[in-house]
Scaffold this motif. Structure first.
Motif, PDB file in Angstrom:
ATOM      1  N   ALA A 151      37.799  27.438  30.914  1.00  0.00           N
ATOM      2  CA  ALA A 151      38.903  27.729  31.908  1.00  0.00           C
ATOM      3  C   ALA A 151      40.289  27.845  30.978  1.00  0.00           C
ATOM      4  CB  ALA A 151      39.133  26.005  32.697  1.00  0.00           C
ATOM      5  N   ASP A 152      40.419  27.676  29.893  1.00  0.00           N
ATOM      6  CA  ASP A 152      41.563  28.059  29.163  1.00  0.00           C
ATOM      7  C   ASP A 152      41.747  29.349  28.686  1.00  0.00           C
ATOM      8  OD1 ASP A 152      43.034  25.509  29.653  1.00  0.00           O
ATOM      9  OD2 ASP A 152      42.042  24.602  27.929  1.00  0.00           O
ATOM     10  N   LEU A 153      40.597  30.145  28.707  1.00  0.00           N
ATOM     11  CA  LEU A 153      40.572  31.448  28.353  1.00  0.00           C
ATOM     12  C   LEU A 153      41.512  32.317  29.188  1.00  0.00           C
ATOM     13  CD1 LEU A 153      36.634  31.984  27.256  1.00  0.00           C
ATOM     14  CD2 LEU A 153      38.592  31.545  25.709  1.00  0.00           C
ATOM     15  N   PRO A 154      42.040  33.520  28.358  1.00  0.00           N
ATOM     16  CA  PRO A 154      42.818  34.354  29.534  1.00  0.00           C
ATOM     17  C   PRO A 154      41.851  35.045  30.565  1.00  0.00           C
ATOM     18  CG  PRO A 154      42.820  34.918  27.249  1.00  0.00           C
ATOM     19  CD  PRO A 154      42.257  33.949  27.277  1.00  0.00           C
ATOM     20  N   VAL A 155      42.575  35.105  31.634  1.00  0.00           N
ATOM     21  CA  VAL A 155      41.741  35.915  32.842  1.00  0.00           C
ATOM     22  C   VAL A 155      42.549  37.018  33.244  1.00  0.00           C
ATOM     23  CG1 VAL A 155      40.931  35.725  35.071  1.00  0.00           C
ATOM     24  CG2 VAL A 155      40.888  33.587  33.585  1.00  0.00           C
ATOM     25  N   GLU A 156      41.881  38.250  33.414  1.00  0.00           N
ATOM     26  CA  GLU A 156      42.603  39.438  33.747  1.00  0.00           C
ATOM     27  C   GLU A 156      41.664  40.282  34.554  1.00  0.00           C
ATOM     28  OE1 GLU A 156      43.841  43.704  31.911  1.00  0.00           O
ATOM     29  OE2 GLU A 156      43.220  42.358  30.518  1.00  0.00           O
ATOM     30  N   VAL A 157      42.055  40.680  35.861  1.00  0.00           N
ATOM     31  CA  VAL A 157      41.231  41.441  36.745  1.00  0.00           C
ATOM     32  C   VAL A 157      41.161  42.860  36.071  1.00  0.00           C
ATOM     33  CG1 VAL A 157      41.265  42.700  38.951  1.00  0.00           C
ATOM     34  CG2 VAL A 157      41.985  40.180  38.652  1.00  0.00           C
ATOM     35  N   LEU A 158      39.717  43.130  36.044  1.00  0.00           N
ATOM     36  CA  LEU A 158      39.509  44.542  35.497  1.00  0.00           C
ATOM     37  C   LEU A 158      39.215  45.670  36.743  1.00  0.00           C
ATOM     38  CD1 LEU A 158      37.303  44.021  32.456  1.00  0.00           C
ATOM     39  CD2 LEU A 158      39.632  44.560  32.266  1.00  0.00           C
ATOM     40  N   ALA A 159      38.241  45.148  37.437  1.00  0.00           N
ATOM     41  CA  ALA A 159      37.881  45.986  38.527  1.00  0.00           C
ATOM     42  C   ALA A 159      37.651  45.271  39.957  1.00  0.00           C
ATOM     43  CB  ALA A 159      36.469  46.769  38.057  1.00  0.00           C
ATOM     44  N   ASN A 160      37.820  46.052  41.056  1.00  0.00           N
ATOM     45  CA  ASN A 160      37.857  45.342  42.248  1.00  0.00           C
ATOM     46  C   ASN A 160      36.939  46.447  43.013  1.00  0.00           C
ATOM     47  OD1 ASN A 160      38.014  43.730  44.510  1.00  0.00           O
ATOM     48  ND2 ASN A 160      40.031  44.058  44.748  1.00  0.00           N
ATOM     49  N   GLY A 161      35.608  46.338  42.991  1.00  0.00           N
ATOM     50  CA  GLY A 161      34.692  47.458  43.539  1.00  0.00           C
ATOM     51  C   GLY A 161      34.221  46.988  44.833  1.00  0.00           C
ATOM     52  N   TRP A 162      33.153  47.939  45.320  1.00  0.00           N
ATOM     53  CA  TRP A 162      32.711  47.382  46.586  1.00  0.00           C
ATOM     54  C   TRP A 162      32.127  46.174  46.685  1.00  0.00           C
ATOM     55  CZ3 TRP A 162      31.385  51.100  50.725  1.00  0.00           C
ATOM     56  CH2 TRP A 162      31.990  52.434  50.571  1.00  0.00           C
ATOM     57  N   ASP A 163      31.246  45.819  45.824  1.00  0.00           N
ATOM     58  CA  ASP A 163      30.641  44.558  45.771  1.00  0.00           C
ATOM     59  C   ASP A 163      31.137  43.441  45.173  1.00  0.00           C
ATOM     60  OD1 ASP A 163      28.930  45.866  47.485  1.00  0.00           O
ATOM     61  OD2 ASP A 163      27.371  46.310  45.992  1.00  0.00           O
ATOM     62  N   ASN A 164      31.567  43.704  43.858  1.00  0.00           N
ATOM     63  CA  ASN A 164      32.374  42.493  42.878  1.00  0.00           C
ATOM     64  C   ASN A 164      33.538  42.647  42.638  1.00  0.00           C
ATOM     65  OD1 ASN A 164      29.556  41.016  42.461  1.00  0.00           O
ATOM     66  ND2 ASN A 164      29.022  43.148  42.254  1.00  0.00           N
ATOM     67  N   LEU A 165      34.372  41.535  42.406  1.00  0.00           N
ATOM     68  CA  LEU A 165      35.390  41.507  41.435  1.00  0.00           C
ATOM     69  C   LEU A 165      34.865  41.284  40.101  1.00  0.00           C
ATOM     70  CD1 LEU A 165      38.609  41.135  41.571  1.00  0.00           C
ATOM     71  CD2 LEU A 165      38.351  38.716  41.510  1.00  0.00           C
ATOM     72  N   VAL A 166      35.678  41.960  39.199  1.00  0.00           N
ATOM     73  CA  VAL A 166      35.213  41.681  37.690  1.00  0.00           C
ATOM     74  C   VAL A 166      36.527  41.289  37.013  1.00  0.00           C
ATOM     75  CG1 VAL A 166      34.168  42.556  35.568  1.00  0.00           C
ATOM     76  CG2 VAL A 166      33.303  43.295  38.022  1.00  0.00           C
ATOM     77  N   CYS A 167      36.416  40.071  36.258  1.00  0.00           N
ATOM     78  CA  CYS A 167      37.727  39.725  35.588  1.00  0.00           C
ATOM     79  C   CYS A 167      37.224  39.687  33.946  1.00  0.00           C
ATOM     80  CB  CYS A 167      38.321  38.438  35.875  1.00  0.00           C
ATOM     81  SG  CYS A 167      38.932  38.316  37.698  1.00  0.00           S
ATOM     82  N   ARG A 168      38.111  39.984  33.164  1.00  0.00           N
ATOM     83  CA  ARG A 168      37.930  39.708  31.834  1.00  0.00           C
ATOM     84  C   ARG A 168      38.120  38.395  31.593  1.00  0.00           C
ATOM     85  NH1 ARG A 168      38.191  42.959  26.857  1.00  0.00           N
ATOM     86  NH2 ARG A 168      37.471  41.788  25.359  1.00  0.00           N
ATOM     87  N   LEU A 169      37.166  37.493  30.714  1.00  0.00           N
ATOM     88  CA  LEU A 169      37.518  36.229  30.466  1.00  0.00           C
ATOM     89  C   LEU A 169      37.638  36.130  28.920  1.00  0.00           C
ATOM     90  CD1 LEU A 169      37.814  33.247  31.199  1.00  0.00           C
ATOM     91  CD2 LEU A 169      35.272  33.258  31.397  1.00  0.00           C
ATOM     92  N   GLY A 170      38.652  36.138  28.478  1.00  0.00           N
ATOM     93  CA  GLY A 170      38.725  35.855  27.029  1.00  0.00           C
ATOM     94  C   GLY A 170      38.220  37.231  26.313  1.00  0.00           C
ATOM     95  N   GLU A 171      37.789  37.233  24.855  1.00  0.00           N
ATOM     96  CA  GLU A 171      37.364  38.178  24.142  1.00  0.00           C
ATOM     97  C   GLU A 171      35.921  38.588  24.603  1.00  0.00           C
ATOM     98  OE1 GLU A 171      38.996  40.453  22.522  1.00  0.00           O
ATOM     99  OE2 GLU A 171      40.867  39.297  23.302  1.00  0.00           O
ATOM    100  N   GLU A 172      34.927  37.593  24.763  1.00  0.00           N
ATOM    101  CA  GLU A 172      33.525  37.580  25.180  1.00  0.00           C
ATOM    102  C   GLU A 172      33.024  37.709  26.142  1.00  0.00           C
ATOM    103  OE1 GLU A 172      31.430  34.896  22.237  1.00  0.00           O
ATOM    104  OE2 GLU A 172      33.489  34.204  21.597  1.00  0.00           O
TER     105      GLU A 172
END
Length: 150
Positions: free
Chosen positions: A25-46
Motif C-alpha cells: 500500500a505504501d508503494l507509489p501508484v501511477e495510472v499508466l493506461a485506461n483501456g477498453w477493459d482495464n485500468l492499469v496502474c504502475r505500482l512501485g518498480e516491480e
C-alpha cells in the motif's frame, strides 16, 4: 471506448491495496493506461495493478486468475489477487511489471532477437487448453471445421 462502469482513482487503488495487500500500500501508484477493459496502474518498480472497468472484463480477469497459474512455467502470472469490496465490485490483480517498449511505437534494436523472443513466447502460449478451461464468450470465434480461413 465504452464508459467505465465504476469510478477510478489512485485513491481507490491505494484503498484496495491497504485493505487487502497492506505490504504494497505504501508503494507509489501511477495510472499508466485506461483501456477498453482495464485500468492499469504502475505500482512501485516491480508491479502493475489491473482493475476491470466493466463487468464483461471482470469475468475475463477471474479466468486469468484461475488459469494463468496453469501456464506459470511458461508465462508471467498474477502475483496477488484482489477481491471485490464494498467500494469496488470485481476481482483485480497485481501482476509483474515487465520493462520494455511498446512494439507498435518503436523499432526493435535487433529485429532477429525480437522475432526470436516473440516466437518463443508464442510457442509457450500455444498449447492445447485443458478441457476444464473456460470459454471466452466475448471474443474470438471458433475456427471453421474443415475449411480454410478467409
Amino acid at each position: 471506448m465504452p464508459d467505465a462502469e465504476v469510478l477510478f482513482s489512485v485513491e481507490l487503488v491505494r484503498s484496495l491495496l491497504g485493505e487487502q495487500h497492506p505490504d504494497l500500500a505504501d508503494l507509489p501508484v501511477e495510472v499508466l493506461a485506461n483501456g477498453w477493459d482495464n485500468l492499469v496502474c504502475r505500482l512501485g518498480e516491480e508491479f502493475l495493478v489491473r482493475l476491470p472497468r466493466r463487468a464483461m472484463a471482470a469475468e475475463l480477469v477471474v479466468h486469468e486468475q484461475l488459469w494463468l497459474p496453469e501456464l506459470s512455467g511458461r508465462l508471467p502470472v498474477p502475483v496477488r489477487v484482489g477481491q471485490p469490496t464494498a467500494q469496488y465490485p470485481w476481482s483485480w490483480s497485481v501482476v509483474p511489471f515487465l520493462p520494455g517498449r511498446i512494439a507498435a511505437r518503436s523499432e526493435p534494436d535487433d529485429p532477429w532477437s525480437a522475432a526470436t523472443a516473440l516466437g518463443r513466447f508464442l510457442g509457450a502460449l500455444h498449447a492445447p487448453a485443458s478441457p476444464e478451461a473456460p470459454v471466452n464468450t466475448f471474443r474470438g470465434i471458433p475456427p471453421r471445421q474443415g475449411g480454410s480461413c478467409r
